[in-house]
Design a protein around this motif. Sequence first.
Motif, mmCIF file in Angstrom:
data_model
loop_
_atom_site.group_PDB
_atom_site.id
_atom_site.type_symbol
_atom_site.label_atom_id
_atom_site.label_comp_id
_atom_site.label_asym_id
_atom_site.label_seq_id
_atom_site.Cartn_x
_atom_site.Cartn_y
_atom_site.Cartn_z
ATOM 1 N N LEU A 127 0.592 -1.140 -0.291
ATOM 2 C CA LEU A 127 -0.364 0.127 0.362
ATOM 3 C C LEU A 127 1.356 1.402 -0.267
ATOM 4 C CD1 LEU A 127 -2.681 2.192 0.061
ATOM 5 C CD2 LEU A 127 -2.544 1.254 3.213
ATOM 6 N N ILE A 128 1.174 1.465 -0.963
ATOM 7 C CA ILE A 128 1.279 3.521 -1.491
ATOM 8 C C ILE A 128 0.995 4.517 -1.238
ATOM 9 C CG2 ILE A 128 3.196 4.182 -2.318
ATOM 10 C CD1 ILE A 128 4.346 1.428 -2.943
ATOM 11 N N LYS A 129 0.350 5.273 -0.383
ATOM 12 C CA LYS A 129 0.363 6.540 -0.785
ATOM 13 C C LYS A 129 1.262 7.730 -1.266
ATOM 14 C CE LYS A 129 -4.257 5.380 1.973
ATOM 15 N NZ LYS A 129 -4.741 6.274 3.080
ATOM 16 N N THR A 130 1.116 8.515 -2.097
ATOM 17 C CA THR A 130 2.230 9.573 -2.586
ATOM 18 C C THR A 130 1.489 10.719 -3.642
ATOM 19 O OG1 THR A 130 4.602 9.848 -3.254
ATOM 20 C CG2 THR A 130 2.785 7.675 -4.160
ATOM 21 N N ARG A 131 2.164 11.055 -4.267
ATOM 22 C CA ARG A 131 2.436 12.077 -5.184
ATOM 23 C C ARG A 131 2.677 11.688 -6.111
ATOM 24 N NH1 ARG A 131 -0.873 16.121 -2.636
ATOM 25 N NH2 ARG A 131 -0.831 17.018 -4.631
ATOM 26 N N THR A 132 2.338 11.445 -7.980
ATOM 27 C CA THR A 132 2.660 11.315 -9.004
ATOM 28 C C THR A 132 4.234 12.553 -8.995
ATOM 29 O OG1 THR A 132 1.464 12.646 -10.815
ATOM 30 C CG2 THR A 132 0.971 10.315 -9.297
ATOM 31 N N LEU A 133 5.562 12.298 -9.723
ATOM 32 C CA LEU A 133 6.068 12.489 -10.289
ATOM 33 C C LEU A 133 6.144 13.707 -11.613
ATOM 34 C CD1 LEU A 133 9.634 10.660 -9.561
ATOM 35 C CD2 LEU A 133 8.358 13.182 -8.316
ATOM 36 N N ASP A 134 5.367 12.804 -13.025
ATOM 37 C CA ASP A 134 4.759 13.363 -13.593
ATOM 38 C C ASP A 134 4.004 12.079 -14.032
ATOM 39 O OD1 ASP A 134 6.367 10.416 -15.361
ATOM 40 O OD2 ASP A 134 7.938 11.238 -14.616
ATOM 41 N N LEU A 135 2.957 12.637 -15.781
ATOM 42 C CA LEU A 135 2.085 11.511 -15.685
ATOM 43 C C LEU A 135 2.058 12.086 -17.470
ATOM 44 C CD1 LEU A 135 -0.827 10.652 -15.267
ATOM 45 C CD2 LEU A 135 -1.584 12.827 -15.644
ATOM 46 N N SER A 136 0.787 10.656 -17.624
ATOM 47 C CA SER A 136 1.058 10.658 -19.236
ATOM 48 C C SER A 136 0.604 9.687 -19.494
ATOM 49 C CB SER A 136 2.470 10.120 -20.647
ATOM 50 O OG SER A 136 2.174 8.739 -20.292
ATOM 51 N N GLY A 137 -0.407 9.401 -20.819
ATOM 52 C CA GLY A 137 -1.684 8.707 -21.242
ATOM 53 C C GLY A 137 -0.618 7.181 -20.926
ATOM 54 N N GLY A 138 -0.025 7.467 -20.394
ATOM 55 C CA GLY A 138 0.408 6.075 -21.207
ATOM 56 C C GLY A 138 1.358 5.217 -19.701
ATOM 57 N N GLY A 139 1.086 6.574 -18.471
ATOM 58 C CA GLY A 139 2.079 6.069 -17.403
ATOM 59 C C GLY A 139 2.087 7.212 -16.243
ATOM 60 N N PHE A 140 2.970 6.294 -15.360
ATOM 61 C CA PHE A 140 3.312 7.879 -14.175
ATOM 62 C C PHE A 140 4.629 7.596 -13.320
ATOM 63 C CE2 PHE A 140 0.232 5.710 -12.160
ATOM 64 C CZ PHE A 140 0.819 5.674 -10.733
ATOM 65 N N ALA A 141 5.112 7.957 -13.262
ATOM 66 C CA ALA A 141 6.043 7.654 -12.119
ATOM 67 C C ALA A 141 6.007 8.431 -10.609
ATOM 68 C CB ALA A 141 7.515 8.754 -12.786
ATOM 69 N N VAL A 142 6.211 7.545 -9.693
ATOM 70 C CA VAL A 142 6.799 8.253 -8.384
ATOM 71 C C VAL A 142 7.566 7.651 -7.461
ATOM 72 C CG1 VAL A 142 3.775 7.618 -7.739
ATOM 73 C CG2 VAL A 142 5.209 6.077 -7.640
ATOM 74 N N TYR A 143 8.306 8.497 -6.590
ATOM 75 C CA TYR A 143 8.891 7.671 -5.678
ATOM 76 C C TYR A 143 8.670 7.297 -4.058
ATOM 77 C CZ TYR A 143 12.399 11.201 -7.411
ATOM 78 O OH TYR A 143 13.550 12.095 -8.350
ATOM 79 N N HIS A 144 9.570 6.286 -4.060
ATOM 80 C CA HIS A 144 8.726 5.041 -3.351
ATOM 81 C C HIS A 144 10.001 4.929 -2.201
ATOM 82 C CE1 HIS A 144 6.832 2.927 -0.476
ATOM 83 N NE2 HIS A 144 7.151 1.669 -0.423
ATOM 84 N N LYS A 145 9.737 4.690 -0.918
ATOM 85 C CA LYS A 145 11.399 4.664 0.169
ATOM 86 C C LYS A 145 12.038 3.551 -0.571
ATOM 87 C CE LYS A 145 8.865 3.196 4.124
ATOM 88 N NZ LYS A 145 9.204 2.052 3.948
ATOM 89 N N ASP A 146 11.650 2.259 -0.639
ATOM 90 C CA ASP A 146 11.798 1.323 -0.515
ATOM 91 C C ASP A 146 12.006 0.306 -2.215
ATOM 92 O OD1 ASP A 146 11.672 1.084 2.168
ATOM 93 O OD2 ASP A 146 10.245 0.629 1.982
ATOM 94 N N ALA A 147 13.013 -0.429 -2.432
ATOM 95 C CA ALA A 147 12.361 -0.991 -4.081
ATOM 96 C C ALA A 147 11.225 -1.418 -3.730
ATOM 97 C CB ALA A 147 13.977 -1.668 -4.213
#
Length: 219
Positions: A127-147
Amino acid sequence: MSDIWPQVNELLQVSFMDGESAHGYSSRVEDLDGGKICIAWPTENGLRVSVRAGEEVFLSFTREDAAYGLRAKVGKTVAEPVPVVVVEPIGSVTRTQRREFVRVRTSIPVEMIGVPDPSQESTVVLLIKTRTLDLSGGGFAVYHKDAVPSGTVFETKFSLPGTPEEFRLHAKLVRCERREDAQGNRIHRLGLVFLDMPESTRSRIVRFVFGVQKAAVRG
């Protein structure tokens, strides 16, 4: 496409090809010098990304409802007084058919619930609650503390700013990169692609992305 060419102050996405993936970073056209293009040094989260003379990049930009791209080779980098990268175009501008992959930096609250691949021994629900770094119609990226293991499928929940509707979309983790934040703490950048997305939903996200780009240009 001889009449289409990047213009001074135009926003760009700069991609560095890495195997089957391409990392896109924000930039802007600073100057046009003959056949060369001077762009702002690509950054992520306010930090300059690594750029080396001689490597090939892909510049993408949008006009109205179309996306265009241009291959280029890094000629030189300049750190002072303003960090810029001078690139030399390879070939001509081409119209791309991947408007859904034009990305913008935007911070949107997102909740991600995922279970690792069934073939893995672990059955821990993430369960990850965070905020996006970027967004597109194909996907998005986020930061998370763990691999997180590549291939993990998440059910994601988020809403576009200014809209009440909540999207519930499945997304697959395709890249997990170790980074350091501004304080030197270890962090991981997770890149996800949407799975089985209805085209009507993709179109709405793409319209939002283009709206953010146009607002940035006007600003």
